[in-house]
Motif scaffolding. Sequence first.
Motif, PDB file in Angstrom:
ATOM      1  N   GLY A 208       9.552  30.309 -19.044  1.00  0.00           N
ATOM      2  CA  GLY A 208      10.661  31.072 -18.468  1.00  0.00           C
ATOM      3  C   GLY A 208      10.219  32.432 -17.947  1.00  0.00           C
ATOM      4  O   GLY A 208      10.812  32.967 -16.997  1.00  0.00           O
ATOM      5  N   TRP A 209       9.196  32.999 -18.541  1.00  0.00           N
ATOM      6  CA  TRP A 209       8.631  34.265 -18.076  1.00  0.00           C
ATOM      7  C   TRP A 209       7.738  34.086 -16.845  1.00  0.00           C
ATOM      8  O   TRP A 209       7.346  35.067 -16.214  1.00  0.00           O
ATOM      9  N   GLY A 210       7.380  32.852 -16.541  1.00  0.00           N
ATOM     10  CA  GLY A 210       6.499  32.609 -15.399  1.00  0.00           C
ATOM     11  C   GLY A 210       5.072  32.270 -15.777  1.00  0.00           C
ATOM     12  O   GLY A 210       4.197  32.191 -14.902  1.00  0.00           O
ATOM     13  N   VAL A 211       4.826  32.064 -17.076  1.00  0.00           N
ATOM     14  CA  VAL A 211       3.488  31.660 -17.515  1.00  0.00           C
ATOM     15  C   VAL A 211       3.269  30.199 -17.146  1.00  0.00           C
ATOM     16  O   VAL A 211       4.142  29.354 -17.360  1.00  0.00           O
ATOM     17  N   GLN A 212       2.108  29.896 -16.581  1.00  0.00           N
ATOM     18  CA  GLN A 212       1.738  28.520 -16.283  1.00  0.00           C
ATOM     19  C   GLN A 212       1.115  27.910 -17.538  1.00  0.00           C
ATOM     20  O   GLN A 212       0.179  28.470 -18.087  1.00  0.00           O
ATOM     21  N   VAL A 213       1.650  26.793 -17.980  1.00  0.00           N
ATOM     22  CA  VAL A 213       1.166  26.154 -19.202  1.00  0.00           C
ATOM     23  C   VAL A 213       0.573  24.799 -18.855  1.00  0.00           C
ATOM     24  O   VAL A 213       1.213  23.969 -18.203  1.00  0.00           O
ATOM     25  N   MET A 214      -0.659  24.573 -19.266  1.00  0.00           N
ATOM     26  CA  MET A 214      -1.324  23.293 -19.033  1.00  0.00           C
ATOM     27  C   MET A 214      -2.376  23.073 -20.104  1.00  0.00           C
ATOM     28  O   MET A 214      -2.795  24.017 -20.776  1.00  0.00           O
ATOM     29  N   ASN A 215      -2.793  21.808 -20.256  1.00  0.00           N
ATOM     30  CA  ASN A 215      -3.882  21.568 -21.186  1.00  0.00           C
ATOM     31  C   ASN A 215      -5.210  21.756 -20.457  1.00  0.00           C
ATOM     32  O   ASN A 215      -5.246  21.930 -19.236  1.00  0.00           O
ATOM     33  N   LEU A 216      -6.300  21.727 -21.218  1.00  0.00           N
ATOM     34  CA  LEU A 216      -7.595  22.056 -20.625  1.00  0.00           C
ATOM     35  C   LEU A 216      -8.010  21.042 -19.577  1.00  0.00           C
ATOM     36  O   LEU A 216      -8.555  21.409 -18.527  1.00  0.00           O
ATOM     37  N   THR A 217      -7.725  19.770 -19.809  1.00  0.00           N
ATOM     38  CA  THR A 217      -8.071  18.740 -18.819  1.00  0.00           C
ATOM     39  C   THR A 217      -7.339  18.990 -17.512  1.00  0.00           C
ATOM     40  O   THR A 217      -7.924  18.885 -16.423  1.00  0.00           O
ATOM     41  N   GLN A 218      -6.064  19.321 -17.593  1.00  0.00           N
ATOM     42  CA  GLN A 218      -5.290  19.617 -16.384  1.00  0.00           C
ATOM     43  C   GLN A 218      -5.860  20.828 -15.661  1.00  0.00           C
ATOM     44  O   GLN A 218      -5.996  20.823 -14.438  1.00  0.00           O
ATOM     45  N   TRP A 219      -6.187  21.878 -16.408  1.00  0.00           N
ATOM     46  CA  TRP A 219      -6.708  23.080 -15.761  1.00  0.00           C
ATOM     47  C   TRP A 219      -8.047  22.807 -15.089  1.00  0.00           C
ATOM     48  O   TRP A 219      -8.273  23.224 -13.949  1.00  0.00           O
ATOM     49  N   GLU A 220      -8.909  22.078 -15.758  1.00  0.00           N
ATOM     50  CA  GLU A 220     -10.213  21.780 -15.160  1.00  0.00           C
ATOM     51  C   GLU A 220     -10.071  20.904 -13.927  1.00  0.00           C
ATOM     52  O   GLU A 220     -10.843  21.038 -12.964  1.00  0.00           O
ATOM     53  N   SER A 221      -9.079  20.043 -13.904  1.00  0.00           N
ATOM     54  CA  SER A 221      -8.885  19.182 -12.728  1.00  0.00           C
ATOM     55  C   SER A 221      -8.386  19.957 -11.520  1.00  0.00           C
ATOM     56  O   SER A 221      -8.624  19.572 -10.374  1.00  0.00           O
ATOM     57  N   THR A 222      -7.682  21.074 -11.771  1.00  0.00           N
ATOM     58  CA  THR A 222      -7.179  21.891 -10.664  1.00  0.00           C
ATOM     59  C   THR A 222      -8.103  23.061 -10.348  1.00  0.00           C
ATOM     60  O   THR A 222      -7.838  23.835  -9.447  1.00  0.00           O
ATOM     61  N   ASN A 223      -9.180  23.180 -11.105  1.00  0.00           N
ATOM     62  CA  ASN A 223     -10.166  24.230 -10.859  1.00  0.00           C
ATOM     63  C   ASN A 223     -11.568  23.625 -10.779  1.00  0.00           C
ATOM     64  O   ASN A 223     -12.437  23.919 -11.603  1.00  0.00           O
ATOM     65  N   PRO A 224     -11.776  22.753  -9.778  1.00  0.00           N
ATOM     66  CA  PRO A 224     -13.100  22.131  -9.659  1.00  0.00           C
ATOM     67  C   PRO A 224     -14.150  23.160  -9.288  1.00  0.00           C
ATOM     68  O   PRO A 224     -13.861  24.170  -8.665  1.00  0.00           O
TER      69      PRO A 224
END
Length: 262
Positions: free
Chosen positions: A235-251
């Motif tokens: 609700g504050w605008g923090v992006q929440v993801m697990n590590l696998t998701q983050w690594e997939s969007t940050n190749p």
Amino acid sequence: MGRIAFIAGICLSAAALVQAVPFSPKLHKNTALVLIDIQNDFITGSLNNARAPVILPKVYQLLDDHEWPFIVASQDWHPIGHVSFASAHAGKQPLDTVNITFLDTPTKMEQQTVYADHCVPGTWGAGIEEGVQTRLYYLEGYRTPVNYIKKAQDHSVDSYSAFADNQYHRFTTLNSELTLHRVDTILVTGLITNACVRGTCIDGIKLGYEVILIEDATETLSDEIKASTIEELEGWGVQVMNLTQWESTNPTRLQRRALKEL
């Protein structure tokens, strides 16, 4: 001609030296890794949490497999008799609450939860977990700036956020250090989700950073508390993801090249 040839030789040697230091495909530019209070007392010490060790492999992975322009490791750093200690309040037990006055506004009060004594400087419990600390020692001695934020040192006010105490009476150096390193995104991990992780994420948003919480690299006392806190942070605008998701969007740079070639 001899002098010109000599200067040209120096330039060629310098160019060869620069080329010998390859660009790192794993460097996350403008993004800092923030490790919140991964301290012994919050894992197996006086405020031990059986769920806390689960985050360690993910934190190790972030330290082992990625390169950062800047790493932050915060630590609770409480003097004896700190306001958050039940032992500092007659008749109080851990998890009781007390009312304390604001340092800048004596007529204003806030509620403080009290705990068993923890994270006292010079004790084992105040130290960062061994696996994390060993990696930080290696990285800071090799190629990565690491800033240790010692927070909640004032006897009279607690500090959940790595940016400031709970009353915004004093700020740490974190914001200025992030600015100095041209960081605009912070990747947050650590302990515990509903206290110091929460406070750091919210203050990061308030200060204009893009804040990403790696949800499987943070823990608290129960699934319910964690889920409720994550909902609030989103609700504050923090992006929440697990590590696998983050690594997939940050190749990495090499991964992006491979994808283009497919």
